[in-house]
Scaffold this active site. Structure first.
Site, PDB file in Angstrom:
ATOM      1  N   HIS A  36       0.851  -1.188   0.000  1.00 32.66           N
ATOM      2  CA  HIS A  36       0.000   0.000   0.000  1.00 32.66           C
ATOM      3  C   HIS A  36       0.884   1.233   0.000  1.00 32.66           C
ATOM      4  CE1 HIS A  36      -2.149   3.371   1.804  1.00 32.66           C
ATOM      5  NE2 HIS A  36      -3.264   2.833   1.327  1.00 32.66           N
ATOM      6  N   GLY A  37       1.853   1.279   0.890  1.00 39.05           N
ATOM      7  CA  GLY A  37       2.850   2.328   0.891  1.00 39.05           C
ATOM      8  C   GLY A  37       2.633   3.447   1.892  1.00 39.05           C
ATOM      9  N   ASP A  38       1.423   3.553   2.456  1.00 39.00           N
ATOM     10  CA  ASP A  38       1.135   4.626   3.430  1.00 39.00           C
ATOM     11  C   ASP A  38      -0.008   4.179   4.335  1.00 39.00           C
ATOM     12  OD1 ASP A  38       1.211   7.058   4.731  1.00 39.00           O
ATOM     13  OD2 ASP A  38       0.117   8.152   3.186  1.00 39.00           O
ATOM     14  N   LEU A  39       0.178   3.019   4.960  1.00 33.20           N
ATOM     15  CA  LEU A  39      -0.938   2.332   5.606  1.00 33.20           C
ATOM     16  C   LEU A  39      -1.089   2.731   7.071  1.00 33.20           C
ATOM     17  CD1 LEU A  39      -3.249   0.412   5.174  1.00 33.20           C
ATOM     18  CD2 LEU A  39      -1.711  -1.492   5.657  1.00 33.20           C
ATOM     19  N   ASN A  47      -6.155   5.335   6.173  1.00 33.48           N
ATOM     20  CA  ASN A  47      -6.073   4.886   4.784  1.00 33.48           C
ATOM     21  C   ASN A  47      -6.641   3.486   4.562  1.00 33.48           C
ATOM     22  OD1 ASN A  47      -5.101   7.279   3.852  1.00 33.48           O
ATOM     23  ND2 ASN A  47      -2.976   6.635   3.666  1.00 33.48           N
TER      24      ASN A  47
END
Length: 287
Positions: free
Chosen positions: A193-196, A200
């Site tokens: 996801h990268g920004d969890l 989010n």
């Protein structure tokens, strides 16, 4: 939302929008709930110069996650450029408070997403964004080299440019790389996801986890888990389920710190000095 944009979306969707309500769109965009006779849509609007590329990157990331058929994301309906900025229209997912059982389900599904390794390299097909900041994704077959060059160094240099860190507070690339190579295991690239953080994901009314606002790339699966723990952590049932798929191998605590350093640097660069101390503490501890 101005009437011109509302009319334009009605034309593109071939529907009559009966109501427009302002809702949260995150830190970088305005969000609106669009009500039609038969359906609800979520619309994000941003008038910044990079909004068109920001929303296109978000669209591609959501579609990449959806293609794995492991965890749900809102369906993208429109992604368009405005005279200044752009907008993104998606399926609206009504949220509810998550139960421990639903968080357990979320943990299993996230692990299934992370088991997608469709490449032997770390990075992504294009650069994207973390919040409103550019995120470089130049591919690299070495995880430590990727993490230093594409994650830590750009944020450290930005912090120096913005006078949020002094030049002598920033470790050299050699120092960063040596520490990361010592602490990072050999790993397969996982779709992240990268920004969890907790803002989010959504648990829908029927208990289904949805990922939103991704900053997707292929990286070490522990990066997403580190971010989940940065601001208080998720329910313990989430981690119990996730760890059934990725048993711990040792060194997780140290890697968590270094992966959180990236997100703390992003917050330092976006929101300012309140994030200086945790960044400085981690730099002193590991570098």
């Amino acid at each position: 939302m101005d009437n011109h944009l509302k009319d334009h979306i009605e034309y593109l969707l071939c529907v009559n929008i009966e109501g427009v309500r302002s809702v949260s769109g995150g830190d970088t965009s305005q969000g609106y709930l669009l009500e039609t006779e038969s359906e609800l849509f979520f619309c994000k609007v941003n008038h910044a110069d990079q909004a068109d590329t920001l929303f296109l990157a978000e669209k591609k990331a959501l579609e990449a996650i959806a293609s794995t058929k492991t965890i749900a994301v809102p369906k993208v309906v429109l992604c368009e450029v405005l005279d200044k900025g752009g907008f993104l229209v998606m399926q609206y997912i009504a949220p509810k408070r998550a139960s421990p059982q639903e968080m357990e389900h979320f943990g299993h599904q996230l692990a299934q997403l992370h088991q997608n390794s469709a490449t032997d390299t770390f990075g992504w097909e294009a650069d994207n964004y973390i919040g409103s900041l550019p995120q470089s994704n130049k591919v690299n077959s070495d995880w430590a080299k990727f993490y230093v060059a594409e994650r830590l160094l750009p944020q450290l240099r930005l912090a120096a440019d913005e006078k949020r860190l002094l030049d002598d507070e920033i470790p050299s690339e050699k120092t960063l790389l040596k520490a990361c190579q010592t602490l990072f295991p050999v790993v397969k690239p996982s779709l992240l996801h990268g920004d969890l953080w907790s803002g989010n994901y959504i648990i829908s009314q029927d208990g289904q986890p949805y990922l939103i606002d991704p900053a997707t790339y292929y990286g070490h699966h522990e990066v997403d888990i580190a971010m989940t723990r940065l601001f208080g952590g998720f329910d313990t049932s989430f981690y119990g389920a996730y760890n059934e798929h990725f048993p711990q191998i040792g060194g997780e605590e140290e890697r968590k710190d270094i992966y959180q350093l990236y997100f703390l640097l992003v917050h330092l660069n976006l929101f300012g000095k309140s994030y200086y101390r945790p960044v400085k503490d981690l730099l002193n501890r590991y570098f």
